[in-house]
Design an enzyme around this catalytic site. Structure first.
Site, PDB file in Angstrom:
ATOM      1  N   GLY A 152       0.783  -1.236   0.000  1.00  0.00           N
ATOM      2  CA  GLY A 152       0.000   0.000   0.000  1.00  0.00           C
ATOM      3  C   GLY A 152       0.812   1.282   0.000  1.00  0.00           C
ATOM      4  O   GLY A 152       0.239   2.368   0.055  1.00  0.00           O
ATOM      5  N   GLU A 174       4.833  -6.112   1.369  1.00  0.00           N
ATOM      6  CA  GLU A 174       4.219  -6.492   0.090  1.00  0.00           C
ATOM      7  C   GLU A 174       3.939  -5.319  -0.842  1.00  0.00           C
ATOM      8  O   GLU A 174       2.778  -5.045  -1.173  1.00  0.00           O
ATOM      9  CB  GLU A 174       2.898  -7.214   0.368  1.00  0.00           C
ATOM     10  CG  GLU A 174       3.031  -8.409   1.284  1.00  0.00           C
ATOM     11  CD  GLU A 174       1.688  -9.069   1.588  1.00  0.00           C
ATOM     12  OE1 GLU A 174       0.634  -8.459   1.313  1.00  0.00           O
ATOM     13  OE2 GLU A 174       1.708 -10.193   2.093  1.00  0.00           O
ATOM     14  N   GLY A 185       3.388  -3.326  -4.243  1.00  0.00           N
ATOM     15  CA  GLY A 185       3.104  -3.582  -5.656  1.00  0.00           C
ATOM     16  C   GLY A 185       3.337  -2.289  -6.424  1.00  0.00           C
ATOM     17  O   GLY A 185       4.332  -2.097  -7.117  1.00  0.00           O
ATOM     18  N   ARG A 186       2.402  -1.356  -6.195  1.00  0.00           N
ATOM     19  CA  ARG A 186       2.455  -0.052  -6.856  1.00  0.00           C
ATOM     20  C   ARG A 186       3.826   0.630  -6.758  1.00  0.00           C
ATOM     21  O   ARG A 186       4.341   1.169  -7.728  1.00  0.00           O
ATOM     22  CB  ARG A 186       1.409   0.855  -6.172  1.00  0.00           C
ATOM     23  CG  ARG A 186       1.228   2.212  -6.797  1.00  0.00           C
ATOM     24  CD  ARG A 186       0.346   3.104  -5.891  1.00  0.00           C
ATOM     25  NE  ARG A 186      -0.814   2.412  -5.380  1.00  0.00           N
ATOM     26  CZ  ARG A 186      -1.980   2.313  -6.025  1.00  0.00           C
ATOM     27  NH1 ARG A 186      -2.158   2.914  -7.171  1.00  0.00           N
ATOM     28  NH2 ARG A 186      -2.974   1.630  -5.483  1.00  0.00           N
ATOM     29  N   ARG A 211      -8.095   3.781 -14.147  1.00  0.00           N
ATOM     30  CA  ARG A 211      -8.005   4.344 -12.797  1.00  0.00           C
ATOM     31  C   ARG A 211      -8.707   5.703 -12.634  1.00  0.00           C
ATOM     32  O   ARG A 211      -9.375   5.922 -11.630  1.00  0.00           O
ATOM     33  CB  ARG A 211      -6.540   4.414 -12.346  1.00  0.00           C
ATOM     34  CG  ARG A 211      -5.909   3.012 -12.237  1.00  0.00           C
ATOM     35  CD  ARG A 211      -4.520   3.038 -11.603  1.00  0.00           C
ATOM     36  NE  ARG A 211      -4.567   3.482 -10.233  1.00  0.00           N
ATOM     37  CZ  ARG A 211      -4.262   4.696  -9.813  1.00  0.00           C
ATOM     38  NH1 ARG A 211      -3.816   5.596 -10.656  1.00  0.00           N
ATOM     39  NH2 ARG A 211      -4.366   5.008  -8.534  1.00  0.00           N
ATOM     40  N   CYS A 233     -16.218   4.845 -25.677  1.00  0.00           N
ATOM     41  CA  CYS A 233     -17.553   5.426 -25.725  1.00  0.00           C
ATOM     42  C   CYS A 233     -18.175   5.545 -24.347  1.00  0.00           C
ATOM     43  O   CYS A 233     -19.154   4.860 -24.019  1.00  0.00           O
ATOM     44  CB  CYS A 233     -18.430   4.607 -26.661  1.00  0.00           C
ATOM     45  SG  CYS A 233     -17.856   4.819 -28.343  1.00  0.00           S
ATOM     46  N   GLU A 234     -17.584   6.375 -23.520  1.00  0.00           N
ATOM     47  CA  GLU A 234     -18.080   6.699 -22.185  1.00  0.00           C
ATOM     48  C   GLU A 234     -17.696   8.149 -21.930  1.00  0.00           C
ATOM     49  O   GLU A 234     -16.528   8.523 -22.132  1.00  0.00           O
ATOM     50  CB  GLU A 234     -17.358   5.856 -21.109  1.00  0.00           C
ATOM     51  CG  GLU A 234     -17.699   4.385 -21.103  1.00  0.00           C
ATOM     52  CD  GLU A 234     -19.053   4.076 -20.507  1.00  0.00           C
ATOM     53  OE1 GLU A 234     -19.510   4.808 -19.613  1.00  0.00           O
ATOM     54  OE2 GLU A 234     -19.665   3.094 -20.968  1.00  0.00           O
TER      55      GLU A 234
END
Ligand code: PLP
Length: 441
Positions: free
Chosen positions: A255, A297, A299-300, A337, A368-369
């Site tokens: 985190g 741990e 990741g990011r 994101r 298409c959003e």
């Protein structure tokens, strides 16, 4: 060399070259895109290695019995896993697919940990058969299921239990995981965690090594780690007393934040390491616990800064007095994101990184959003069709969450090596890939 704007959020090897363009480890980003196409994800090997070394070095300096475990869900690719392995890290996976991928990349099974709140029987079987090092159990259902699977395979599995410490880490509600109202982990507050300890210790085919929690991500504050470590160690001491739980291992999760915006930078890895290590040492002293092996741990924070997404500008729509939309050839299909978490990014002109901003624009994707906007109200120099725009800090949770929405092919990925080579590590998808799983009568 000229001072590079946004240097805090770009790969460590980023610079402006003699042509006045953005370069990564000396390679002109426009040249790379001309060779491999657009949109393109670039990863800088030197940044990934540097982040691994910062984690290993800083944590072991404060707490020698630390292992760093990279969360492959942040970004999984054989070339990147190879780098991670060479740097001495362990990894974790959260599905059978991630496990199969890691094993196909020849990552040693004994250095893999399996997380996830609902692993199914076949996944657990695959993991035990592969000789996986750890499985982190997340539910009562899984205690029984895994005991059964290990029994069928005639083995005993080393496990940790994921507990939930009811601590709000002050991040987006969709990325908070250690609060009471969460699908993850056994709550200490409700008494479930104690029941889980007793139940797991009673299983003949499980060998409980210790406890794990993960508060959420990205955490820009250090206090939630301090509070949670203290609380979980108090729980561990009670479990030792009541149930004879030996805390051989302890994992305060990952985190750790990265800088997405140069105006909002996180603590350094050294600061995370010092706070987390000192909290664990002092909690062990306070509660009379032997110091366990610690597993961190990230990741990011290993891959996030190493990655840069590069897009080509297409149409530009000016609505006078309202907004200017600069449309690019990617968007929520390769980076969901902003749409999912309201994540914010800096945007840089690859062709003119030193250019004075002349306008405020919104970078729109091609999907298409209406919510497919990569960055709102960013300041840029003049841009025109076919210019290249870079989104720094795109190395984590973009490619792995990519989809084929609108049947858009997913981008290629290039690794910029320490030897300054641009190496293709995932080819661009083709229409044939899109058609491959369809069944035509
Ligand atoms: C996702 C996850 C991580 C990694 O989180 P980052 O924010 O990428 O560091 C670590 N541990 C667990 C259990 C996770 O689910």
């Amino acid at each position: 060399m000229t001072q590079l704007p946004l240097a805090d959020v770009l790969p460590i090897s980023a610079s402006v070259n003699d042509a006045g363009r953005l370069a990564i480890n000396g390679l002109d980003v426009r040249d790379i895109v001309e060779e491999f196409g657009s949109p393109l994800y670039l990863f800088d090997e030197s940044t990934i290695r540097e982040m691994c070394r910062e984690f290993v070095g800083n944590f072991r300096r404060h707490y020698p019995k630390t292992d760093i475990e990279y969360s492959t869900k942040a970004m999984s690719n054989p070339a990147i896993l190879k780098i991670i392995e060479q740097e001495g890290l362990h990894i974790d996976v959260v599905t059978g697919g991630e496990l199969a991928f890691a094993l196909a990349a020849n990552f040693p099974a004994e250095k893999i940990n399996f997380h996830g709140n609902n692993k199914v029987r076949s996944e657990l079987r695959e993991a035990v058969e592969a000789g996986i090092g750890r499985i982190t159990i997340d539910s009562f259902h899984e205690i029984e299921l895994l005991n059964e699977v290990a029994g069928e395979l005639g083995t005993t599995q080393d496990v940790n239990l994921r507990v939930s410490p009811s601590i709000d880490p002050h991040t987006h509600r969709l990325t908070s995981t250690g609060v009471l109202d969460s699908k993850f982990g056994f709550s200490i507050e409700t008494g479930d965690a104690e029941k889980a300890v007793a139940a797991a210790l009673a299983q003949p085919n499980l060998d409980v090594q210790g406890l794990h929690f993960h508060l959420g991500s990205p955490l820009f504050e250090l206090e939630p780690y301090e509070e949670a470590i203290e609380y979980v160690c108090a729980f561990a001491a009670r479990m030792k007393w009541v149930h004879h739980l030996e805390l051989n291992e302890f994992s305060p999760g990952g985190g750790m934040a990265i800088g997405y915006l140069s105006s909002k930078l996180p603590p350094t890895i050294a600061e995370y390491a010092q706070t987390i290590s000192e909290s664990l040492v002092s909690a062990c002293t306070k509660y009379g616990l032997d110091q366990p092996r610690m597993i961190i741990e990230p990741g990011r924070s290993i891959v996030g800064r190493a990655g840069v997404a590069v897009y080509s500008v297409g149409g530009i729509k000016r609505i006078p007095g309202v907004r200017t939309y600069v449309s690019v050839d990617g968007g929520m299909g390769d980076n969901i994101r902003p749409a999912l978490y309201e994540a914010e990014y800096e945007v840089m002109s690859v062709d003119d990184p030193l250019g004075e901003p002349t306008q405020k624009v919104t970078i729109a994707g091609k999907f298409c959003e209406s919510g497919d906007l990569l960055a709102k109200d960013v300041e840029l120099p003049d841009v025109k069709t076919d210019d290249l725009l870079a989104l720094p800090a795109s190395g984590a949770y973009c490619v792995p969450m990519a989809s084929n929405y609108n049947l858009q092919t997913r981008p290629a990925i290039v690794l910029v090596t320490e030897q300054s080579e641009a190496r293709l590590i995932r080819r661009r998808e083709t229409y044939a890939d899109l058609l491959a799983t369809a069944i035509f009568e």
